[in-house]
Scaffold this active site. Structure first.
Site, PDB file in Angstrom:
ATOM      1  N   THR A  13       9.732  39.662  33.124  1.00  0.00           N
ATOM      2  CA  THR A  13       9.459  39.681  31.686  1.00  0.00           C
ATOM      3  C   THR A  13       8.695  38.443  31.255  1.00  0.00           C
ATOM      4  O   THR A  13       7.908  38.486  30.305  1.00  0.00           O
ATOM      5  CB  THR A  13      10.792  39.806  30.919  1.00  0.00           C
ATOM      6  OG1 THR A  13      11.338  41.080  31.207  1.00  0.00           O
ATOM      7  CG2 THR A  13      10.613  39.666  29.428  1.00  0.00           C
ATOM      8  N   THR A  92      14.617  38.582  35.169  1.00  0.00           N
ATOM      9  CA  THR A  92      16.028  38.188  35.056  1.00  0.00           C
ATOM     10  C   THR A  92      16.969  39.140  35.806  1.00  0.00           C
ATOM     11  O   THR A  92      18.069  38.754  36.171  1.00  0.00           O
ATOM     12  CB  THR A  92      16.461  38.147  33.575  1.00  0.00           C
ATOM     13  OG1 THR A  92      16.241  39.436  32.991  1.00  0.00           O
ATOM     14  CG2 THR A  92      15.711  37.087  32.802  1.00  0.00           C
TER      15      THR A  92
HETATM   16  N1  ASP Z   1      13.280  44.004  34.087  1.00  0.00           N
HETATM   17  C1  ASP Z   1      12.827  42.633  33.912  1.00  0.00           C
HETATM   18  C2  ASP Z   1      12.782  41.991  35.289  1.00  0.00           C
HETATM   19  O1  ASP Z   1      13.818  41.732  35.842  1.00  0.00           O
HETATM   20  C3  ASP Z   1      13.752  41.926  33.009  1.00  0.00           C
HETATM   21  C4  ASP Z   1      13.460  40.470  32.789  1.00  0.00           C
HETATM   22  O2  ASP Z   1      12.698  39.818  33.459  1.00  0.00           O
HETATM   23  O3  ASP Z   1      14.080  39.912  31.842  1.00  0.00           O
HETATM   24  O4  ASP Z   1      11.705  41.767  35.802  1.00  0.00           O
END
Ligand code: ASP
Length: 312
Positions: A13, A92
């Site tokens: 993200t 994340t």
């Molecule tokens: N789905 C995303 C990922 O893990 C969520 C994020 O980065 O917050 O790449």
């Protein structure tokens, strides 16, 4: 800044874009390159920071190929005498798994700081730039070592860190252990110990990973009301190499699932018992029939078992 920092991009993200600036949910992860992320932060201009795009994915899709590339690039850069530390930009969702994987495999004497964002780069108030600046400050800090995660001003050790919230900016916790430290306006306040733990078979696992050998198959099954043995039986049929059970409470397992896991163990399949509980650890007691995960969460117990089986 004494010594070089390398920022390895993997997507997430933090590199995500949405069509509308107010949209914190309807975005696509892994759209911007790691160089774009740094270019958006004028304060970093002119600093000795190298970048490499190691992967470009939504970390929900993280897997052996990206982990292999990341492990090899980290090992390469860590061996450079003028390298101060590594920062990894990551999604994340599986950040805690990548952090634990790299710590168990490399146990670096220099800092490897995994950072992220909960909002895309196009948000009205994106959190990625501050997290990246904080992560670079941690990577430069005297005494910093090992793999840590930095998010929302908090530093977490690789073993403890877990994503505990699907939306808020401070989405991670170190559970009972508490955070390793905080970073406030560029200054570190350290309350814990830098990670030093390395898997005992890490060297052999690293050689296998580097050689491109196939990875063992280790699956996670969950004990819950109404759990049965059918999933485990199917996995045995498919030739699974290892199983982690996300058990209830202090490692208790539904009797039908337990019977299937014992049958798997009798087949020579390694079985490890972790807990579904977000905090605490499985405490061993007399009469245990399945080994516990030594405090590792199910996803990290899976990685520890993966590395162990890989080294065989
Ligand atoms: N789905 C995303 C990922 O893990 C969520 C994020 O980065 O917050 O790449």
């Amino acid at each position: 800044m004494a010594g070089k920092i390398v920022v390895l991009g993997t997507g997430g993200t933090i590199a995500g874009k949405a069509a509308a600036p107010g949209d914190n949910l309807g975005y696509t992860a892994a759209q911007l390159g790691v160089q774009d992320l740094l270019a958006a932060i004028p304060a970093l201009a002119g600093l000795p920071i190298a970048t490499e795009q190691v992967a470009q994915l939504d970390s929900k899709d993280m897997g052996p190929t990206a982990w292999r590339d990341l492990a090899l690039r980290c090992a390469h850069w860590l061996a450079q005498p003028d390298l101060r530390g590594i920062v990894i930009t990551h999604g994340t969702d599986t950040l805690e798994e990548t952090a634990f994987f790299l710590q168990a495999l490399l146990a670096p004497a220099k800092p490897v700081v995994v950072t992220c964002a909960m909002r895309p780069a196009t948000a009205l108030a994106p959190d990625g730039p501050q997290n990246l600046v904080d992560a670079i400050a941690v990577a430069q800090a005297p005494g910093a070592r090992g793999v840590v995660a930095v998010c929302a001003g908090v530093i977490h050790g690789a073993r403890e860190v877990r994503k505990v919230h699907p939306y808020r900016l401070d989405a991670f916790s170190s559970g009972d252990a508490g955070p390793l430290g905080h970073i406030e306006d560029g200054l570190l306040r350290i309350e814990g110990n830098w990670p030093a733990e390395r898997a005992s078979h890490a060297q052999a696992a690293m050689e296998k990973i580097a050689s491109g050998a196939p990875w063992p198959r280790v699956e996670i099954v969950t004990s819950h009301a109404g759990a049965g043995g059918a999933l485990v039986e199917a996995l045995i049929q498919q030739g699974v190499d290892g199983l982690v059970v996300a058990a209830t409470g202090n490692g208790s397992v539904h009797r039908e699932l337990e019977a299937a896991l014992l049958a798997a163990q009798a087949h020579g399949i390694r079985v490890v018992r972790s807990t579904r509980c977000e905090q605490g650890r499985v405490l061993p007691h007399r009469g245990d029939v399945l080994p516990h995960s030594d405090g590792l969460s199910p996803v990290k117990a899976r990685i520890a078992l993966l590395l162990e089986l890989m080294a065989l």
